[in-house]
Every structure is written in structure tokens, then in C-alpha cells.
Write a protein that holds these residues in place. Sequence first.
Motif, PDB file in Angstrom:
ATOM      1  N   GLU A  26       0.778  -1.179   0.121  1.00  0.00           N
ATOM      2  CA  GLU A  26       0.111  -0.020   0.145  1.00  0.00           C
ATOM      3  C   GLU A  26       0.844   1.119   0.076  1.00  0.00           C
ATOM      4  O   GLU A  26       1.930   1.121   0.407  1.00  0.00           O
ATOM      5  CB  GLU A  26      -0.734  -0.097   1.416  1.00  0.00           C
ATOM      6  CG  GLU A  26      -1.973  -0.948   1.019  1.00  0.00           C
ATOM      7  CD  GLU A  26      -2.949  -1.105   2.359  1.00  0.00           C
ATOM      8  OE1 GLU A  26      -2.855  -0.010   3.251  1.00  0.00           O
ATOM      9  OE2 GLU A  26      -3.609  -2.075   2.561  1.00  0.00           O
ATOM     10  N   GLY A  27       0.243   2.350  -0.281  1.00  0.00           N
ATOM     11  CA  GLY A  27       0.869   3.618  -0.373  1.00  0.00           C
ATOM     12  C   GLY A  27       1.987   3.761  -1.499  1.00  0.00           C
ATOM     13  O   GLY A  27       2.818   4.617  -1.327  1.00  0.00           O
ATOM     14  N   ASP A  28       2.173   2.953  -2.464  1.00  0.00           N
ATOM     15  CA  ASP A  28       3.049   3.293  -3.336  1.00  0.00           C
ATOM     16  C   ASP A  28       2.736   4.613  -4.070  1.00  0.00           C
ATOM     17  O   ASP A  28       1.818   4.675  -4.538  1.00  0.00           O
ATOM     18  CB  ASP A  28       2.949   2.128  -4.274  1.00  0.00           C
ATOM     19  CG  ASP A  28       4.194   2.113  -5.485  1.00  0.00           C
ATOM     20  OD1 ASP A  28       4.527   3.221  -6.007  1.00  0.00           O
ATOM     21  OD2 ASP A  28       4.499   0.946  -5.988  1.00  0.00           O
ATOM     22  N   PRO A  29       3.757   5.353  -4.188  1.00  0.00           N
ATOM     23  CA  PRO A  29       3.681   6.727  -4.706  1.00  0.00           C
ATOM     24  C   PRO A  29       3.418   6.850  -6.295  1.00  0.00           C
ATOM     25  O   PRO A  29       2.868   7.770  -6.747  1.00  0.00           O
ATOM     26  CB  PRO A  29       4.820   7.676  -4.465  1.00  0.00           C
ATOM     27  CG  PRO A  29       5.659   6.610  -3.921  1.00  0.00           C
ATOM     28  CD  PRO A  29       5.212   5.328  -3.662  1.00  0.00           C
ATOM     29  N   ASP A  30       3.785   5.712  -6.785  1.00  0.00           N
ATOM     30  CA  ASP A  30       3.300   5.541  -8.305  1.00  0.00           C
ATOM     31  C   ASP A  30       2.145   5.308  -8.682  1.00  0.00           C
ATOM     32  O   ASP A  30       1.698   5.424  -9.948  1.00  0.00           O
ATOM     33  CB  ASP A  30       4.558   4.486  -8.781  1.00  0.00           C
ATOM     34  CG  ASP A  30       5.810   4.743  -8.804  1.00  0.00           C
ATOM     35  OD1 ASP A  30       6.131   6.102  -8.705  1.00  0.00           O
ATOM     36  OD2 ASP A  30       6.801   3.762  -8.699  1.00  0.00           O
ATOM     37  N   TYR A  31       1.278   4.857  -7.734  1.00  0.00           N
ATOM     38  CA  TYR A  31      -0.117   4.691  -8.179  1.00  0.00           C
ATOM     39  C   TYR A  31      -0.840   6.103  -8.418  1.00  0.00           C
ATOM     40  O   TYR A  31      -0.948   6.891  -7.356  1.00  0.00           O
ATOM     41  CB  TYR A  31      -0.856   3.899  -7.104  1.00  0.00           C
ATOM     42  CG  TYR A  31      -0.313   2.403  -6.611  1.00  0.00           C
ATOM     43  CD1 TYR A  31       0.061   1.664  -7.699  1.00  0.00           C
ATOM     44  CD2 TYR A  31      -0.500   2.020  -5.429  1.00  0.00           C
ATOM     45  CE1 TYR A  31       0.517   0.301  -7.348  1.00  0.00           C
ATOM     46  CE2 TYR A  31      -0.097   0.849  -4.961  1.00  0.00           C
ATOM     47  CZ  TYR A  31       0.365  -0.066  -6.064  1.00  0.00           C
ATOM     48  OH  TYR A  31       0.805  -1.407  -5.656  1.00  0.00           O
ATOM     49  N   GLU A  32      -1.497   5.793  -9.435  1.00  0.00           N
ATOM     50  CA  GLU A  32      -2.459   7.108  -9.909  1.00  0.00           C
ATOM     51  C   GLU A  32      -4.012   6.945  -9.322  1.00  0.00           C
ATOM     52  O   GLU A  32      -4.406   8.097  -8.832  1.00  0.00           O
ATOM     53  CB  GLU A  32      -2.614   7.143 -11.263  1.00  0.00           C
ATOM     54  CG  GLU A  32      -1.319   7.253 -12.254  1.00  0.00           C
ATOM     55  CD  GLU A  32      -0.940   8.816 -12.146  1.00  0.00           C
ATOM     56  OE1 GLU A  32      -1.577   9.708 -11.911  1.00  0.00           O
ATOM     57  OE2 GLU A  32       0.461   8.885 -12.185  1.00  0.00           O
ATOM     58  N   HIS A  33      -4.395   5.684  -9.196  1.00  0.00           N
ATOM     59  CA  HIS A  33      -5.747   5.708  -8.596  1.00  0.00           C
ATOM     60  C   HIS A  33      -5.634   5.174  -7.157  1.00  0.00           C
ATOM     61  O   HIS A  33      -5.460   4.364  -6.617  1.00  0.00           O
ATOM     62  CB  HIS A  33      -6.277   4.227  -9.213  1.00  0.00           C
ATOM     63  CG  HIS A  33      -7.711   3.898  -8.961  1.00  0.00           C
ATOM     64  ND1 HIS A  33      -8.815   4.465  -9.422  1.00  0.00           N
ATOM     65  CD2 HIS A  33      -8.204   3.068  -7.914  1.00  0.00           C
ATOM     66  CE1 HIS A  33     -10.103   4.100  -8.671  1.00  0.00           C
ATOM     67  NE2 HIS A  33      -9.537   3.156  -7.909  1.00  0.00           N
ATOM     68  N   ASP A  34      -6.068   6.443  -6.497  1.00  0.00           N
ATOM     69  CA  ASP A  34      -5.921   6.319  -5.127  1.00  0.00           C
ATOM     70  C   ASP A  34      -7.033   7.176  -4.384  1.00  0.00           C
ATOM     71  O   ASP A  34      -6.849   7.530  -3.213  1.00  0.00           O
ATOM     72  CB  ASP A  34      -4.488   6.920  -4.464  1.00  0.00           C
ATOM     73  CG  ASP A  34      -4.167   8.472  -5.013  1.00  0.00           C
ATOM     74  OD1 ASP A  34      -5.177   8.951  -5.520  1.00  0.00           O
ATOM     75  OD2 ASP A  34      -3.306   8.945  -4.458  1.00  0.00           O
TER      76      ASP A  34
END
Length: 140
Positions: A74-82
Motif C-alpha cells: 500500500e501507499g506506493d507513490p506511483d499509483y495514480e488511482h488512490d
Amino acid sequence: MQFFQKQTSLRARSRGFHLVTDEIQQAIPEIKNIKNGMLQVFIQHTSASLTINENADPTVRLDFETWMNKAVPEGDPDYEHDYEGDDDMPAHIKSSLMGASVLIPITNGRLNLGTWQGIYLCEHRNRGGSRKVVISAWGS
């Protein structure tokens, strides 16, 4: 050939891997009428999944959760969908990795699972709520 189909909701569970075999069987008692056939369970969600695995030792389910959280953090800064929180995009990925359905043979009116097998609901959200499934059974 007989065909039965039902939609039902599995009760809300905490995040993790949960045995739901009994809940599924109770939802479709018509399988008693099938000598040889198949049962499919399909989950209508993108942040929870289904699989078949060990039904005896609960530490297997804990280890699944541990592994999934390491593989898809969780919390990956590369995820756009948050939009829905840090557990949202990882839940979608975990759901795709595990799958949306399971297929089980029916023999003499019973699910023909192996001795140590059970159906898991894989809840990938911190607060997923109840989960809708479509249960289809067919055979002769």
C-alpha cells in the motif's frame, strides 16, 4: 441437464482470507439434485477475489495475507488511482492476481473438493463490506 443460478451476498468480513465454503453451499442447496456437474462462483467486485486452498490450518490464510501485502504494498507513490485510500489500488491488483471466480466439480450432489480444500473469499480492502456473488450450478 439442469441449471441453477443464484445471486447472494457474503457477509462482511475484515481484510484477509476467509473460508466461505459452507456459506456458498447453503446458498444453493439445489446441487443435491445434480449427480455429475459443475459449480461456478463469481464475485461481482474488483477489490475482492476468490480462490481454493487449504481449509484446515488457519495459518495458511494468514500467510496468504502476509505474502500479498509484501507483493503488492500500500501507499506506493506511483499509483495514480488512490481516490478511495491507500488500500484501493493494491486491492484491485490483488483481485486480478487471485481471480474473480472458481469452478468446482459436483459429484453425487456434493462439491467434489479435495480433503483439505475450501473456497476462500479474499478480502483486499480494510473495510470491504458484504460481497455479492453469482453462484451457478449445472449438470445431470
